[in-house]
Design an enzyme around this catalytic site. Structure first.
Site, PDB file in Angstrom:
ATOM      1  N   HIS A 147      65.851  87.070 -28.917  1.00  0.00           N
ATOM      2  CA  HIS A 147      64.628  86.255 -29.009  1.00  0.00           C
ATOM      3  C   HIS A 147      64.259  85.755 -27.517  1.00  0.00           C
ATOM      4  CE1 HIS A 147      62.298  82.419 -30.585  1.00  0.00           C
ATOM      5  NE2 HIS A 147      62.734  82.196 -29.183  1.00  0.00           N
ATOM      6  N   GLU A 148      65.463  85.770 -26.686  1.00  0.00           N
ATOM      7  CA  GLU A 148      65.033  85.274 -25.135  1.00  0.00           C
ATOM      8  C   GLU A 148      64.472  86.545 -24.417  1.00  0.00           C
ATOM      9  OE1 GLU A 148      64.869  82.334 -24.528  1.00  0.00           O
ATOM     10  OE2 GLU A 148      65.882  81.698 -26.520  1.00  0.00           O
ATOM     11  N   HIS A 151      60.833  87.090 -24.715  1.00  0.00           N
ATOM     12  CA  HIS A 151      60.190  86.214 -23.947  1.00  0.00           C
ATOM     13  C   HIS A 151      60.019  86.926 -22.514  1.00  0.00           C
ATOM     14  CE1 HIS A 151      59.356  82.253 -25.692  1.00  0.00           C
ATOM     15  NE2 HIS A 151      60.908  82.204 -26.155  1.00  0.00           N
TER      16      HIS A 151
END
Length: 196
Positions: A147-148, A151
């Site tokens: 998820h990170e 980004h």
């Protein structure tokens, strides 16, 4: 110091972030501020683009999952000890059958949706001392990292949803961009009307 988190709709969240070197100015303070910001928003991960910096840096602290009854005892133990800084990360492999989990994002408050991800990743990165690492993670820890990592690649979890789901969320996402939401932490809204 707690920094404002950039909301959905800001162009910085769509940029592929650039690598940084050891002489990046005040990196230690930045990392400390990111942890303060993440904890202030009750998050488990935070990427630099979420505070307006298009650089390849993100942090993870999976300890809130140590009490999650849906996880195996082994996975809860791993989460309880997992706090890391990832600099210039590159996922080199994702393996296994995709599994679903309800994800949220500090830049997209009050929206949680089921997202499918592979259960195991191998990632190359540098830690806060710029020591190079290549490690394999699985389960919840792998998901948080993915998820990170998204980004710093300019990808949001909402990009992984079906066309129908995206259409259903469109008005909520617009409200977030305009700042028409209640949120318990500081944010910067790209489409908020300026106060005169």
């Amino acid at each position: 110091m707690i920094l404002p988190i950039v909301a959905y709709g800001d162009p910085v969240l769509r940029k592929k972030a650039t690598a940084i070197s050891e002489d990046y100015p005040k990196l230690d303070a930045l990392i400390e501020n990111m942890f303060d910001t993440m904890y202030g928003a009750r998050g488990i991960g935070l990427a630099a683009p979420q505070i307006g910096l298009p650089i390849r840096l993100f942090i993870v602290d999976a300890t809130p999952f140590e009490d999650d009854e849906d996880l195996s005892e082994e996975e809860r133990k791993l989460c309880s000890e997992f706090k890391k800084v990832f600099i210039n990360a590159k996922i080199i492999e994702e393996e296994g059958d995709e599994w679903v989990f309800n994800e949220g994002c500090l830049s997209i408050p009050n929206i949680n949706e089921d997202v499918f991800r592979k259960p195991q990743i191998t990632i190359e990165y540098q830690d806060e001392n710029f020591d190079k690492k290549t490690e394999t993670f699985d389960g919840m820890v792998a998901r948080i990292i993915q998820h990170e990592y998204d980004h710093i690649e300019g990808i949001l979890f909402t990009d992984k949803l079906s066309v129908l789901k995206k259409r259903l969320l469109k008005s909520k996402l617009t409200k977030i961009s305009k700042g028409n939401i209640d949120v318990a932490y500081r944010m910067k809204f790209p489409l908020a009307k300026k106060k005169r």
